[in-house]
Design a protein around this motif. Structure first.
Motif, PDB file in Angstrom:
ATOM      1  N   PRO A 196      -9.413   5.315   6.266  1.00  0.00           N
ATOM      2  CA  PRO A 196      -8.060   5.738   6.895  1.00  0.00           C
ATOM      3  C   PRO A 196      -7.803   5.916   8.152  1.00  0.00           C
ATOM      4  N   ASP A 197      -6.725   5.579   8.919  1.00  0.00           N
ATOM      5  CA  ASP A 197      -6.333   5.692  10.104  1.00  0.00           C
ATOM      6  C   ASP A 197      -6.283   7.305  10.439  1.00  0.00           C
ATOM      7  N   CYS A 222     -14.019  -6.110  10.120  1.00  0.00           N
ATOM      8  CA  CYS A 222     -13.570  -6.536  11.698  1.00  0.00           C
ATOM      9  C   CYS A 222     -12.708  -5.375  12.322  1.00  0.00           C
ATOM     10  N   GLY A 223     -12.493  -4.186  11.795  1.00  0.00           N
ATOM     11  CA  GLY A 223     -12.004  -3.267  12.442  1.00  0.00           C
ATOM     12  C   GLY A 223     -10.255  -3.291  12.474  1.00  0.00           C
ATOM     13  N   THR A 224      -9.724  -4.184  12.082  1.00  0.00           N
ATOM     14  CA  THR A 224      -8.313  -4.584  12.042  1.00  0.00           C
ATOM     15  C   THR A 224      -7.557  -3.339  11.135  1.00  0.00           C
ATOM     16  N   LEU A 225      -6.605  -2.739  11.788  1.00  0.00           N
ATOM     17  CA  LEU A 225      -5.650  -1.943  11.102  1.00  0.00           C
ATOM     18  C   LEU A 225      -4.987  -2.791  10.352  1.00  0.00           C
ATOM     19  N   CYS A 226      -5.027  -2.138   8.913  1.00  0.00           N
ATOM     20  CA  CYS A 226      -4.551  -3.002   7.785  1.00  0.00           C
ATOM     21  C   CYS A 226      -3.088  -2.072   7.153  1.00  0.00           C
ATOM     22  N   GLY A 227      -2.305  -2.610   6.863  1.00  0.00           N
ATOM     23  CA  GLY A 227      -1.021  -2.052   6.297  1.00  0.00           C
ATOM     24  C   GLY A 227      -1.192  -2.393   4.909  1.00  0.00           C
ATOM     25  N   LEU A 228      -1.586  -1.144   3.937  1.00  0.00           N
ATOM     26  CA  LEU A 228      -1.591  -1.502   2.626  1.00  0.00           C
ATOM     27  C   LEU A 228      -0.382  -1.172   1.699  1.00  0.00           C
ATOM     28  N   THR A 229      -0.261  -1.490   0.478  1.00  0.00           N
ATOM     29  CA  THR A 229       0.958  -1.125  -0.405  1.00  0.00           C
ATOM     30  C   THR A 229       0.242  -0.236  -1.648  1.00  0.00           C
ATOM     31  N   PHE A 242      -6.426  12.258   5.480  1.00  0.00           N
ATOM     32  CA  PHE A 242      -7.138  11.104   4.929  1.00  0.00           C
ATOM     33  C   PHE A 242      -6.275  10.097   4.309  1.00  0.00           C
ATOM     34  N   GLY A 243      -4.916  10.592   4.479  1.00  0.00           N
ATOM     35  CA  GLY A 243      -3.853   9.770   3.916  1.00  0.00           C
ATOM     36  C   GLY A 243      -3.256  10.655   2.661  1.00  0.00           C
ATOM     37  N   PRO A 244      -2.356  10.095   2.058  1.00  0.00           N
ATOM     38  CA  PRO A 244      -1.543  10.715   1.134  1.00  0.00           C
ATOM     39  C   PRO A 244      -1.924  10.808  -0.317  1.00  0.00           C
ATOM     40  N   GLU A 245      -3.139   9.863  -0.762  1.00  0.00           N
ATOM     41  CA  GLU A 245      -3.627   9.711  -1.850  1.00  0.00           C
ATOM     42  C   GLU A 245      -4.879  10.231  -2.175  1.00  0.00           C
ATOM     43  N   LEU A 246      -5.176  10.872  -3.504  1.00  0.00           N
ATOM     44  CA  LEU A 246      -6.516  11.346  -3.954  1.00  0.00           C
ATOM     45  C   LEU A 246      -7.469  10.498  -4.380  1.00  0.00           C
ATOM     46  N   ALA A 247      -6.876   9.102  -4.526  1.00  0.00           N
ATOM     47  CA  ALA A 247      -7.790   8.256  -5.071  1.00  0.00           C
ATOM     48  C   ALA A 247      -7.612   6.731  -4.306  1.00  0.00           C
ATOM     49  N   LEU A 248      -8.224   5.904  -4.454  1.00  0.00           N
ATOM     50  CA  LEU A 248      -8.013   4.547  -4.017  1.00  0.00           C
ATOM     51  C   LEU A 248      -6.788   3.632  -4.479  1.00  0.00           C
ATOM     52  N   LYS A 297      -2.125   4.015   3.306  1.00  0.00           N
ATOM     53  CA  LYS A 297      -1.417   2.936   3.655  1.00  0.00           C
ATOM     54  C   LYS A 297      -1.754   2.167   4.943  1.00  0.00           C
ATOM     55  N   ARG A 298      -2.347   3.300   5.975  1.00  0.00           N
ATOM     56  CA  ARG A 298      -2.885   2.685   7.216  1.00  0.00           C
ATOM     57  C   ARG A 298      -4.477   2.877   6.985  1.00  0.00           C
ATOM     58  N   ALA A 299      -5.091   1.927   7.336  1.00  0.00           N
ATOM     59  CA  ALA A 299      -6.684   2.024   7.161  1.00  0.00           C
ATOM     60  C   ALA A 299      -7.329   0.859   8.101  1.00  0.00           C
ATOM     61  N   PHE A 300      -8.421   1.075   8.714  1.00  0.00           N
ATOM     62  CA  PHE A 300      -9.395   0.141   9.204  1.00  0.00           C
ATOM     63  C   PHE A 300     -10.207  -0.589   8.343  1.00  0.00           C
ATOM     64  N   CYS A 301     -10.016  -1.936   8.405  1.00  0.00           N
ATOM     65  CA  CYS A 301     -11.060  -2.792   7.712  1.00  0.00           C
ATOM     66  C   CYS A 301     -12.632  -2.422   8.191  1.00  0.00           C
ATOM     67  N   PRO A 302     -13.285  -2.376   7.209  1.00  0.00           N
ATOM     68  CA  PRO A 302     -14.818  -1.852   7.545  1.00  0.00           C
ATOM     69  C   PRO A 302     -15.530  -3.288   8.239  1.00  0.00           C
TER      70      PRO A 302
END
Length: 135
Positions: free
Chosen positions: A88-89, A128-135, A97-103, A121-126
């Motif tokens: 998480p960003d 390559c380090g890219t910031l990912c926008g998840l749904t 850690f973001g709004p969710e209690l699970a993945l 929803k905003r997290a770094f790829c472990p």
């Protein structure tokens, strides 16, 4: 900003204390079990990348992954679905850690194409380090 891929030199790794006692490892495991999933992910974000093998001809990074399979399928015939846990960003979430209690958040990394999941929803790829926008 949080470093999505913390690094530790091999000289630093050689100074780490080795836990050789099963009882000591059990105590550490019990402490980790007390953490919520988002807290555990955050602890592992700090630890796993330090064990990366970046000096070989094919560099690798240790990651946390979630593996699942359809409950009705024959395990010998059904390929498992694998998502790597994105970090998480924490800056975006004010240290959280973001709004969710699970993945529950998932998607693909736009940098390397890896399938990722996270508590945010905003997290770094472990990888390559890219910031990912998840749904």
């Amino acid at each position: 900003m949080n470093d999505p891929l913390p690094t530790t030199g091999s000289a630093e790794l050689s100074t780490l204390v080795t836990v050789t006692d099963d009882e000591e490892r059990d105590r550490l495991a019990q402490e980790l079990l007390r953490l919520s999933l988002p807290e555990l992910v955050d602890v592992l974000r700090r630890v796993l990348p330090t064990h990366a093998d970046r000096d070989s001809t094919m560099p690798g990074v240790l990651v946390l992954a979630e593996v699942s399979r359809l409950p009705d399928g024959d395990p010998s015939l059904t390929q498992p679905y694998i998502e790597v846990v994105a970090w998480p960003d924490r800056d975006y979430y004010d240290g959280g850690f973001g709004p969710e209690l699970a993945l529950y958040e998932d998607g693909a990394c736009s940098g390397c194409g890896l399938e990722v999941c996270s508590t945010a929803k905003r997290a770094f790829c472990p990888l390559c380090g890219t910031l990912c926008g998840l749904t």
